[in-house]
Design a protein around this motif. Structure first.
Motif, PDB file in Angstrom:
ATOM      1  N   ILE A  83       2.042  10.712  -8.090  1.00  0.00           N
ATOM      2  CA  ILE A  83       2.376   9.651  -7.134  1.00  0.00           C
ATOM      3  C   ILE A  83       1.438   8.457  -7.255  1.00  0.00           C
ATOM      4  O   ILE A  83       1.847   7.315  -7.113  1.00  0.00           O
ATOM      5  CB  ILE A  83       2.321  10.231  -5.694  1.00  0.00           C
ATOM      6  N   LYS A  84       0.154   8.731  -7.489  1.00  0.00           N
ATOM      7  CA  LYS A  84      -0.886   7.699  -7.561  1.00  0.00           C
ATOM      8  C   LYS A  84      -0.925   6.835  -6.287  1.00  0.00           C
ATOM      9  O   LYS A  84      -0.761   5.616  -6.320  1.00  0.00           O
ATOM     10  CB  LYS A  84      -0.685   6.796  -8.789  1.00  0.00           C
ATOM     11  N   PRO A  85      -1.166   7.463  -5.131  1.00  0.00           N
ATOM     12  CA  PRO A  85      -1.224   6.680  -3.889  1.00  0.00           C
ATOM     13  C   PRO A  85      -2.512   5.877  -3.803  1.00  0.00           C
ATOM     14  O   PRO A  85      -3.497   6.174  -4.489  1.00  0.00           O
ATOM     15  CB  PRO A  85      -1.180   7.751  -2.805  1.00  0.00           C
ATOM     16  N   ASP A  86      -2.514   4.877  -2.933  1.00  0.00           N
ATOM     17  CA  ASP A  86      -3.732   4.100  -2.692  1.00  0.00           C
ATOM     18  C   ASP A  86      -4.718   4.864  -1.812  1.00  0.00           C
ATOM     19  O   ASP A  86      -5.929   4.603  -1.877  1.00  0.00           O
ATOM     20  CB  ASP A  86      -3.368   2.763  -2.035  1.00  0.00           C
ATOM     21  N   ALA A  87      -4.202   5.775  -0.994  1.00  0.00           N
ATOM     22  CA  ALA A  87      -5.066   6.571  -0.119  1.00  0.00           C
ATOM     23  C   ALA A  87      -4.293   7.787   0.357  1.00  0.00           C
ATOM     24  O   ALA A  87      -3.055   7.832   0.289  1.00  0.00           O
ATOM     25  CB  ALA A  87      -5.546   5.745   1.075  1.00  0.00           C
TER      26      ALA A  87
ATOM     27  N   MET B   1       0.838  -1.195   0.000  1.00  0.00           N
ATOM     28  CA  MET B   1       0.000   0.000   0.000  1.00  0.00           C
ATOM     29  C   MET B   1       0.875   1.248   0.000  1.00  0.00           C
ATOM     30  O   MET B   1       1.803   1.371   0.802  1.00  0.00           O
ATOM     31  CB  MET B   1      -0.915  -0.001   1.252  1.00  0.00           C
ATOM     32  N   LYS B   2       0.568   2.154  -0.900  1.00  0.00           N
ATOM     33  CA  LYS B   2       1.270   3.436  -0.943  1.00  0.00           C
ATOM     34  C   LYS B   2       0.353   4.503  -0.345  1.00  0.00           C
ATOM     35  O   LYS B   2      -0.783   4.665  -0.781  1.00  0.00           O
ATOM     36  CB  LYS B   2       1.632   3.805  -2.387  1.00  0.00           C
ATOM     37  N   LEU B   3       0.855   5.212   0.643  1.00  0.00           N
ATOM     38  CA  LEU B   3       0.080   6.244   1.313  1.00  0.00           C
ATOM     39  C   LEU B   3       0.685   7.617   1.061  1.00  0.00           C
ATOM     40  O   LEU B   3       1.912   7.766   1.014  1.00  0.00           O
ATOM     41  CB  LEU B   3       0.050   6.017   2.821  1.00  0.00           C
ATOM     42  N   ALA B   4      -0.177   8.616   0.918  1.00  0.00           N
ATOM     43  CA  ALA B   4       0.264  10.005   0.878  1.00  0.00           C
ATOM     44  C   ALA B   4      -0.296  10.728   2.097  1.00  0.00           C
ATOM     45  O   ALA B   4      -1.461  10.524   2.461  1.00  0.00           O
ATOM     46  CB  ALA B   4      -0.213  10.688  -0.396  1.00  0.00           C
ATOM     47  N   PHE B   5       0.528  11.506   2.737  1.00  0.00           N
ATOM     48  CA  PHE B   5       0.106  12.355   3.848  1.00  0.00           C
ATOM     49  C   PHE B   5       0.191  13.803   3.401  1.00  0.00           C
ATOM     50  O   PHE B   5       1.229  14.231   2.880  1.00  0.00           O
ATOM     51  CB  PHE B   5       1.008  12.162   5.070  1.00  0.00           C
ATOM     52  N   VAL B   6      -0.864  14.551   3.601  1.00  0.00           N
ATOM     53  CA  VAL B   6      -0.836  15.995   3.390  1.00  0.00           C
ATOM     54  C   VAL B   6      -0.756  16.621   4.773  1.00  0.00           C
ATOM     55  O   VAL B   6      -1.724  16.578   5.549  1.00  0.00           O
ATOM     56  CB  VAL B   6      -2.082  16.489   2.638  1.00  0.00           C
ATOM     57  N   THR B   7       0.401  17.173   5.093  1.00  0.00           N
ATOM     58  CA  THR B   7       0.626  17.647   6.450  1.00  0.00           C
ATOM     59  C   THR B   7       1.867  18.522   6.524  1.00  0.00           C
ATOM     60  O   THR B   7       2.811  18.332   5.759  1.00  0.00           O
ATOM     61  CB  THR B   7       0.820  16.444   7.416  1.00  0.00           C
ATOM     62  N   PRO B   8       1.882  19.490   7.437  1.00  0.00           N
ATOM     63  CA  PRO B   8       3.152  20.125   7.775  1.00  0.00           C
ATOM     64  C   PRO B   8       4.076  19.081   8.402  1.00  0.00           C
ATOM     65  O   PRO B   8       3.606  18.103   9.008  1.00  0.00           O
ATOM     66  CB  PRO B   8       2.765  21.207   8.782  1.00  0.00           C
ATOM     67  N   TYR B   9       5.373  19.280   8.278  1.00  0.00           N
ATOM     68  CA  TYR B   9       6.345  18.278   8.727  1.00  0.00           C
ATOM     69  C   TYR B   9       7.621  19.014   9.140  1.00  0.00           C
ATOM     70  O   TYR B   9       8.029  19.957   8.454  1.00  0.00           O
ATOM     71  CB  TYR B   9       6.618  17.308   7.569  1.00  0.00           C
ATOM     72  N   PRO B  10       8.260  18.616  10.224  1.00  0.00           N
ATOM     73  CA  PRO B  10       9.470  19.322  10.661  1.00  0.00           C
ATOM     74  C   PRO B  10      10.568  19.278   9.590  1.00  0.00           C
ATOM     75  O   PRO B  10      10.660  18.299   8.863  1.00  0.00           O
ATOM     76  CB  PRO B  10       9.914  18.541  11.897  1.00  0.00           C
ATOM     77  N   PRO B  11      11.382  20.337   9.501  1.00  0.00           N
ATOM     78  CA  PRO B  11      11.461  21.511  10.380  1.00  0.00           C
ATOM     79  C   PRO B  11      10.539  22.657   9.994  1.00  0.00           C
ATOM     80  O   PRO B  11      10.744  23.777  10.449  1.00  0.00           O
ATOM     81  CB  PRO B  11      12.919  21.936  10.233  1.00  0.00           C
ATOM     82  N   SER B  12       9.534  22.413   9.153  1.00  0.00           N
ATOM     83  CA  SER B  12       8.516  23.429   8.912  1.00  0.00           C
ATOM     84  C   SER B  12       7.951  23.890  10.252  1.00  0.00           C
ATOM     85  O   SER B  12       7.803  23.087  11.180  1.00  0.00           O
ATOM     86  CB  SER B  12       7.382  22.849   8.062  1.00  0.00           C
ATOM     87  N   GLN B  13       7.660  25.163  10.367  1.00  0.00           N
ATOM     88  CA  GLN B  13       7.108  25.696  11.607  1.00  0.00           C
ATOM     89  C   GLN B  13       5.589  25.844  11.558  1.00  0.00           C
ATOM     90  O   GLN B  13       4.982  26.426  12.451  1.00  0.00           O
ATOM     91  CB  GLN B  13       7.762  27.040  11.933  1.00  0.00           C
TER      92      GLN B  13
END
Length: 393
Positions: free
Chosen positions: A81-85, A1-13
């Motif tokens: 990317i074509k993620p599964d979710a 399974m390929k997952l994509a996360f849409v999120t801020p991520y360190p070191p982003s503030q």
């Protein structure tokens, strides 16, 4: 399974960056996961993300905080990317401090539906319970009404996701009743990786009051600094330190500089600025009490869960949402009247005068932090994603 996360991520503030990091980390060892893509915001130098690379993930900076076309840029990345979710880690100001880009970014769950990519949103706040004037969003009644109306429309776009998880039980009922949808679930915040416990040196001689976050709107540190001055007078046997661990909220740039100027004669206050992920543990472990100088809340509190992870007692304002989260998730602390320095000083004093009660709360918070590790929360996501993808096949 390929997952994509849409999120801020360190070191982003950007707010929720730490939550995104720990949530993603909990997925990296799952046998079902082949690859994880982190669709996050651009930095001045995107190579800085390499400091937080984890095995099995690819960090894809593809949107800009306060950018107007973020949902289109995320769409382009997802098509490639074509993620599964997709899992979206969101609050209403994730994509910008300015109102229009913040709003446009929240079209992303709807866009995922158009692309026919199964999506799960974890929504950390809802407009129905936020006092917009106190978070810098509206300063008049007509603006409040306007932004609440816009918030309702944006919520409808967010609810296009297959599943929307909220972290407070009251939010489930509000959204189900108001929007007549059945894809809302109570999704526990989950606890960050539990570190080895570091106990306070007993008996206490130095008291470090620490507030953590982005300040200037509904988090204002003056009440903590004034309470510290009161405590110094009442308890001369202790050395008091006030630690402001964080930076300005994007809506009030320059706020902390103003506080520094106002309290420039105060010698026992430390302004740390932004705290990188690798320094978070020390900030909490060096603290005696975790202070919540809030005038309102915008959802469940990651800082509450971190306080539990490091076994520290909390000094909390009497705010309905926060009290509800504390009680539902098994945390504890001493309460003060919102924005009242004397009341905050009294709450701290109560635990200084009763070290056994303070230690009991520390134990309680550490136990609560063991309640639902993010590793188990990841299993919940995977189970729901499997169910969603099976329906599409």
């Amino acid at each position: 399974m390929k997952l994509a996360f849409v999120t801020p991520y360190p070191p982003s503030q950007v707010t929720l960056n730490e939550y995104g990091y720990h949530l993603i980390k909990s997925f990296t060892e799952k046998k079902e996961i082949e690859k994880i893509y982190v669709l996050t915001n651009h930095l001045e130098n995107d190579e800085e993300y390499s400091r937080y690379e984890l095995k099995g993930i690819e960090i894809v900076p593809c949107w800009n905080f306060d950018g107007w076309s973020n949902f289109l840029k995320i769409r382009k990345a997802l098509k490639k990317i074509k993620p599964d979710a997709v899992i979206l880690n969101l609050q209403f100001m994730t994509f910008g401090g300015n109102k229009i880009p913040a709003a446009l970014g929240l079209l992303t769950p709807w866009m995922c539906k158009i692309l026919q990519i199964p999506s799960v949103v974890i929504l950390h706040n809802i407009t129905e319970t936020v006092k917009l004037d106190t978070i810098g969003m509206a300063n008049s009644k007509w603006k409040t009404k306007l932004f609440l109306r816009i918030g309702e429309q944006l919520t409808k776009f967010i609810l296009k996701a297959n599943v929307v998880g909220v972290t407070i039980s009251q939010y489930v009922e509000i959204l189900r009743t108001k929007y007549k949808v059945n894809n809302i679930v109570l999704l526990p915040h989950g606890n960050f990786e539990l570190p080895v416990r570091v106990y306070l040196n007993e008996p206490l001689t130095s008291i470090n009051l620490m507030a953590f976050g982005k300040f200037g709107t509904y988090k204002k540190v003056e009440v903590m600094l004034d309470a510290t001055l009161i405590l110094e007078q009442k308890y001369p046997q202790y050395k008091f330190i006030a630690t402001v661990a964080g930076s300005d909220n994007p809506n009030v740039t320059g706020y902390l500089n103003g506080v520094k100027e106002k309290y420039k004669e105060m010698k026992n206050v430390i302004f740390n600025g932004y705290i990188p992920e690798e320094e978070v543990a020390k900030i909490f472990q060096d603290s005696t009490f975790i202070i919540f100088p809030y005038t309102t809340t915008t959802g469940s509190s990651g800082i509450l869960h971190q306080a539990g992870s490091y076994a520290r007692a909390c000094i909390l304002p009497k705010i309905d949402d926060l009290e509800r989260v504390v009680e539902e998730e098994g945390y504890g602390g001493a309460y003060f009247i919102t924005d009242d320095a004397q009341s905050m000083a009294d709450a701290v004093g109560k635990l200084l005068n009763d070290p056994e009660e303070r230690q009991r709360i520390e134990d309680q918070n550490y136990a609560a932090a063991k309640g639902l590790p993010m590793n188990e929360l990841a299993e919940w996501y995977i189970s729901h994603i499997k169910s969603m993808t099976a329906k599409l096949n």
